[in-house]
Design a protein around this motif. Structure first.
Motif, mmCIF file in Angstrom:
data_model
loop_
_atom_site.group_PDB
_atom_site.id
_atom_site.type_symbol
_atom_site.label_atom_id
_atom_site.label_comp_id
_atom_site.label_asym_id
_atom_site.label_seq_id
_atom_site.Cartn_x
_atom_site.Cartn_y
_atom_site.Cartn_z
ATOM 1 N N VAL A 212 0.842 -1.199 0.000
ATOM 2 C CA VAL A 212 0.000 0.000 0.000
ATOM 3 C C VAL A 212 0.877 1.249 0.000
ATOM 4 C CG1 VAL A 212 -1.714 1.329 1.303
ATOM 5 C CG2 VAL A 212 -1.913 -1.164 1.152
ATOM 6 N N PHE A 213 1.911 1.235 0.832
ATOM 7 C CA PHE A 213 2.818 2.391 0.898
ATOM 8 C C PHE A 213 3.525 2.590 -0.439
ATOM 9 C CE2 PHE A 213 6.892 4.421 2.122
ATOM 10 C CZ PHE A 213 6.382 5.583 2.686
ATOM 11 N N SER A 214 3.941 1.502 -1.065
ATOM 12 C CA SER A 214 4.575 1.585 -2.383
ATOM 13 C C SER A 214 3.598 2.153 -3.414
ATOM 14 C CB SER A 214 5.058 0.198 -2.815
ATOM 15 O OG SER A 214 5.636 0.231 -4.102
ATOM 16 N N SER A 215 2.330 1.776 -3.301
ATOM 17 C CA SER A 215 1.296 2.296 -4.207
ATOM 18 C C SER A 215 1.129 3.797 -4.027
ATOM 19 C CB SER A 215 -0.035 1.590 -3.947
ATOM 20 O OG SER A 215 0.076 0.210 -4.175
ATOM 21 N N ILE A 216 1.167 4.252 -2.779
ATOM 22 C CA ILE A 216 1.069 5.685 -2.502
ATOM 23 C C ILE A 216 2.236 6.425 -3.157
ATOM 24 C CG2 ILE A 216 1.234 7.426 -0.665
ATOM 25 C CD1 ILE A 216 -0.306 5.426 1.130
ATOM 26 N N LEU A 217 3.430 5.858 -3.043
ATOM 27 C CA LEU A 217 4.593 6.476 -3.693
ATOM 28 C C LEU A 217 4.410 6.520 -5.203
ATOM 29 C CD1 LEU A 217 7.547 4.857 -1.672
ATOM 30 C CD2 LEU A 217 6.457 7.084 -1.324
ATOM 31 N N LEU A 368 10.718 -8.445 -1.132
ATOM 32 C CA LEU A 368 10.803 -6.990 -0.973
ATOM 33 C C LEU A 368 10.889 -6.285 -2.322
ATOM 34 C CD1 LEU A 368 13.235 -6.815 2.077
ATOM 35 C CD2 LEU A 368 10.848 -6.072 2.042
ATOM 36 N N THR A 369 11.650 -6.851 -3.244
ATOM 37 C CA THR A 369 11.770 -6.249 -4.578
ATOM 38 C C THR A 369 10.430 -6.248 -5.300
ATOM 39 O OG1 THR A 369 14.091 -6.919 -4.778
ATOM 40 C CG2 THR A 369 12.920 -6.421 -6.818
ATOM 41 N N ARG A 370 9.730 -7.384 -5.250
ATOM 42 C CA ARG A 370 8.457 -7.493 -5.944
ATOM 43 C C ARG A 370 7.390 -6.592 -5.334
ATOM 44 N NH1 ARG A 370 8.012 -14.089 -7.026
ATOM 45 N NH2 ARG A 370 9.491 -14.154 -8.776
ATOM 46 N N VAL A 371 7.377 -6.497 -4.009
ATOM 47 C CA VAL A 371 6.382 -5.658 -3.341
ATOM 48 C C VAL A 371 6.621 -4.185 -3.658
ATOM 49 C CG1 VAL A 371 5.490 -4.893 -1.105
ATOM 50 C CG2 VAL A 371 5.962 -7.319 -1.488
ATOM 51 N N LYS A 372 7.863 -3.768 -3.616
ATOM 52 C CA LYS A 372 8.174 -2.372 -3.922
ATOM 53 C C LYS A 372 7.875 -2.033 -5.375
ATOM 54 C CE LYS A 372 11.677 -1.913 -0.294
ATOM 55 N NZ LYS A 372 13.131 -1.774 0.020
ATOM 56 N N ASN A 373 7.883 -3.045 -6.238
ATOM 57 C CA ASN A 373 7.597 -2.817 -7.661
ATOM 58 C C ASN A 373 6.101 -2.698 -7.955
ATOM 59 O OD1 ASN A 373 10.253 -2.689 -8.525
ATOM 60 N ND2 ASN A 373 10.377 -4.862 -9.041
ATOM 61 N N ILE A 374 5.264 -2.849 -6.943
ATOM 62 C CA ILE A 374 3.823 -2.660 -7.148
ATOM 63 C C ILE A 374 3.542 -1.276 -7.715
ATOM 64 C CG2 ILE A 374 1.618 -2.361 -5.920
ATOM 65 C CD1 ILE A 374 2.373 -4.687 -4.129
ATOM 66 N N LYS A 375 4.349 -0.322 -7.298
ATOM 67 C CA LYS A 375 4.110 1.049 -7.769
ATOM 68 C C LYS A 375 4.244 1.159 -9.287
ATOM 69 C CE LYS A 375 8.812 2.793 -6.863
ATOM 70 N NZ LYS A 375 9.598 3.793 -6.083
ATOM 71 N N ARG A 376 5.035 0.276 -9.913
ATOM 72 C CA ARG A 376 5.138 0.294 -11.372
ATOM 73 C C ARG A 376 3.806 -0.079 -12.018
ATOM 74 N NH1 ARG A 376 10.921 -2.792 -12.649
ATOM 75 N NH2 ARG A 376 12.290 -1.316 -11.529
ATOM 76 N N THR A 377 3.154 -1.107 -11.440
ATOM 77 C CA THR A 377 1.833 -1.507 -11.945
ATOM 78 C C THR A 377 0.833 -0.382 -11.753
ATOM 79 O OG1 THR A 377 2.325 -3.803 -11.349
ATOM 80 C CG2 THR A 377 0.015 -3.249 -11.777
ATOM 81 N N ILE A 378 0.907 0.297 -10.605
ATOM 82 C CA ILE A 378 0.013 1.417 -10.327
ATOM 83 C C ILE A 378 0.181 2.510 -11.372
ATOM 84 C CG2 ILE A 378 -0.575 3.244 -8.683
ATOM 85 C CD1 ILE A 378 -1.370 0.406 -7.813
ATOM 86 N N ARG A 379 1.409 2.823 -11.697
ATOM 87 C CA ARG A 379 1.662 3.886 -12.671
ATOM 88 C C ARG A 379 1.155 3.500 -14.061
ATOM 89 N NH1 ARG A 379 7.394 6.865 -11.992
ATOM 90 N NH2 ARG A 379 6.239 8.245 -13.413
ATOM 91 N N LYS A 380 1.257 2.211 -14.408
ATOM 92 C CA LYS A 380 0.726 1.743 -15.694
ATOM 93 C C LYS A 380 -0.792 1.887 -15.742
ATOM 94 C CE LYS A 380 4.361 -1.683 -16.658
ATOM 95 N NZ LYS A 380 4.642 -3.143 -16.806
ATOM 96 N N ILE A 381 -1.456 1.547 -14.644
ATOM 97 C CA ILE A 381 -2.919 1.666 -14.568
ATOM 98 C C ILE A 381 -3.343 3.123 -14.715
ATOM 99 C CG2 ILE A 381 -4.930 1.424 -13.042
ATOM 100 C CD1 ILE A 381 -3.515 -1.045 -11.833
ATOM 101 N N ILE A 382 -2.654 4.013 -14.007
ATOM 102 C CA ILE A 382 -2.994 5.439 -14.066
ATOM 103 C C ILE A 382 -2.790 5.984 -15.475
ATOM 104 C CG2 ILE A 382 -2.378 7.740 -13.225
ATOM 105 C CD1 ILE A 382 -1.581 6.416 -10.564
ATOM 106 N N ALA A 383 -1.671 5.619 -16.095
ATOM 107 C CA ALA A 383 -1.366 6.113 -17.438
ATOM 108 C C ALA A 383 -2.404 5.628 -18.449
ATOM 109 C CB ALA A 383 0.032 5.661 -17.847
#
Length: 410
Positions: A212-217, A368-383
């Motif tokens: 969730v925190f990674s998604s916020i970032l 940890l690497t995979r969880v922190k990379n959630i934000k990449r998926t978030i950015r793709k969804i937003i775009a």
């Protein structure tokens, strides 16, 4: 002058259908009380029968429920000795065997529990797809108050029944109402229980919060090209495992946090740990003027009513099924409130528990690497949402369906 009135003899056969149980006795207060007792008893028997038939009618007509989405398997089982009543649902296994946590909650009816397990298992299918793990969507729910009804015997019975009926097709771990210690008890009866803490194994709830925190970032990077949270404002609803940990992440990042929680003990603990935390009633937490609203309690929080009262720019939280309907997602989109689909944001817990099933075993650095990379998926969804001018919840669903609908297990 008062007269005397003789007690009239009345036959029970004239008043009550179960006349074979009685002899003809004088109609007195005592006999009337007995009559009333058996009438109430008959009523309770008929009511119990009605509820029994209603439950089975609900299960028998499961395909007519709006929550049913071509689920592959739905099962109800119970253990009278421990008081266990539970549902397990498998929505889709195109990507691999089903996985999903088990929730324990005091549902008002079994029908409510059934609808919840259908919604939750479906969400797991989508979560697995966008999390990049090779598993399908499943879920378990235990009916009961986790504070008063949860016992080691009940957990052991649940895990044992799962193993006998679902051992190769469904793995499970913690969710609302179950702790890391609970899954340790369950693992003694079922080797397909995942998320048991040992060695360098990370906490499932902590990884869900990190996601969730990674998604916020990711949201702030996409919106502002910067992920500095200092001075930003957040409203966190729910101070359970993930909510409390999210408050810690946010305060350490310099954010201002207001929170709400119905459990007074959890509120007291949060105030002790975070002196700058402001606490408000759960009824008004969503009305706070903040940058980000974080639902971290139960689902269905954002309704057609509450969406009109929101005063935030973004919604990112750990709760499952936050939107009461897809229409609410469209309303958020029209209002210019960016909603991060919950099953994407909270996928850190899933990534953590299924990593132990990876070839070669569990690796915390990989998690940890995979969880922190959630934000990449978030950015793709937003775009993609901005490009196609569609709500983020529909875009995320579409991206997930493109993954699990095309791939079929051989």
């Amino acid at each position: 002058m008062l007269g005397s009135f003789p007690i009239t003899s009345v036959s029970w056969s004239e008043l009550f259908p179960f006349s074979f149980l009685f002899i003809s006795i004088p109609f007195s207060f005592l006999s009337f009380s007995l009559f009333l007792f058996f009438v109430i008893l008959l009523y309770l028997i008929l009511l119990s029968r009605f509820l029994f038939m209603k439950r089975h009618a609900c299960i028998a007509n499961i395909e007519k429920l709006p929550e049913f989405d071509d689920h592959k398997l739905v099962s109800f089982f119970a253990d009278r000795k421990t008081g266990l009543r539970a549902f397990v649902a498998i929505h889709n296994d195109n990507l691999g065997p089903a996985t999903g946590g088990t929730r324990m909650w005091a549902y008002a009816t079994e029908a409510d529990a059934l609808c919840d397990v259908l919604n939750l298992s479906r969400a797991m299918t989508y979560k697995c797809a966008l999390a990049g793990v090779h598993y399908g969507g499943g879920k378990g729910v235990i009916i009961g108050n986790s504070e008063t009804m949860k016992t080691p015997a009940l957990l052991f019975a649940y895990a044992g029944l799962l193993y006998s009926g679902f051992k190769d097709i469904f793995s499970t771990g913690t969710d609302v109402g179950l702790t890391d210690d609970d899954v340790k008890i369950m693992s003694a009866a079922n080797p397909h229980i995942i998320g048991v803490l040992h060695g360098d194994k990370l906490s499932t709830s902590d990884m869900a919060t990190l996601g969730v925190f990674s998604s916020i970032l990711g949201v702030f990077e996409e919106a502002y090209r910067d992920h500095d949270l200092s001075g930003k404002t957040f409203a966190v609803k729910g101070l359970g495992k993930t909510g409390m940990e999210l408050v810690r992440f946010l305060t350490e990042a310099g954010a201002h946090v207001v929170a709400a929680e119905i459990n007074k003990k959890k509120v007291a603990l949060a105030r002790k740990q975070f002196p700058t935390l402001r606490v408000v009633s759960p009824a008004i937490i969503h009305k706070q003027k903040v940058d980000v609203y974080c639902p971290c309690a139960l689902g269905g929080d954002i309704t057609s009513k509450t969406v009109r009262e929101l005063r935030c720019r973004f919604i990112v939280g750990s709760a499952n099924n936050q939107l009461a309907s897809t229409i609410v997602g469209a309303t958020l989109h029209k209002k210019g409130i960016l909603y991060v689909p919950d099953y994407v944001a909270n996928a850190g817990g899933l990534i953590n528990v299924v990593d132990e099933l990876e070839k070669g075993g569990y690796r915390s650095d990989r998690v940890l690497t995979r969880v922190k990379n959630i934000k990449r998926t978030i950015r793709k969804i937003i775009a993609r949402s901005q490009k196609e001018k569609q709500p983020t919840n529909l875009i995320a669903d579409r991206m997930a369906e493109e993954i699990f609908s095309k791939k079929r297990r051989t």
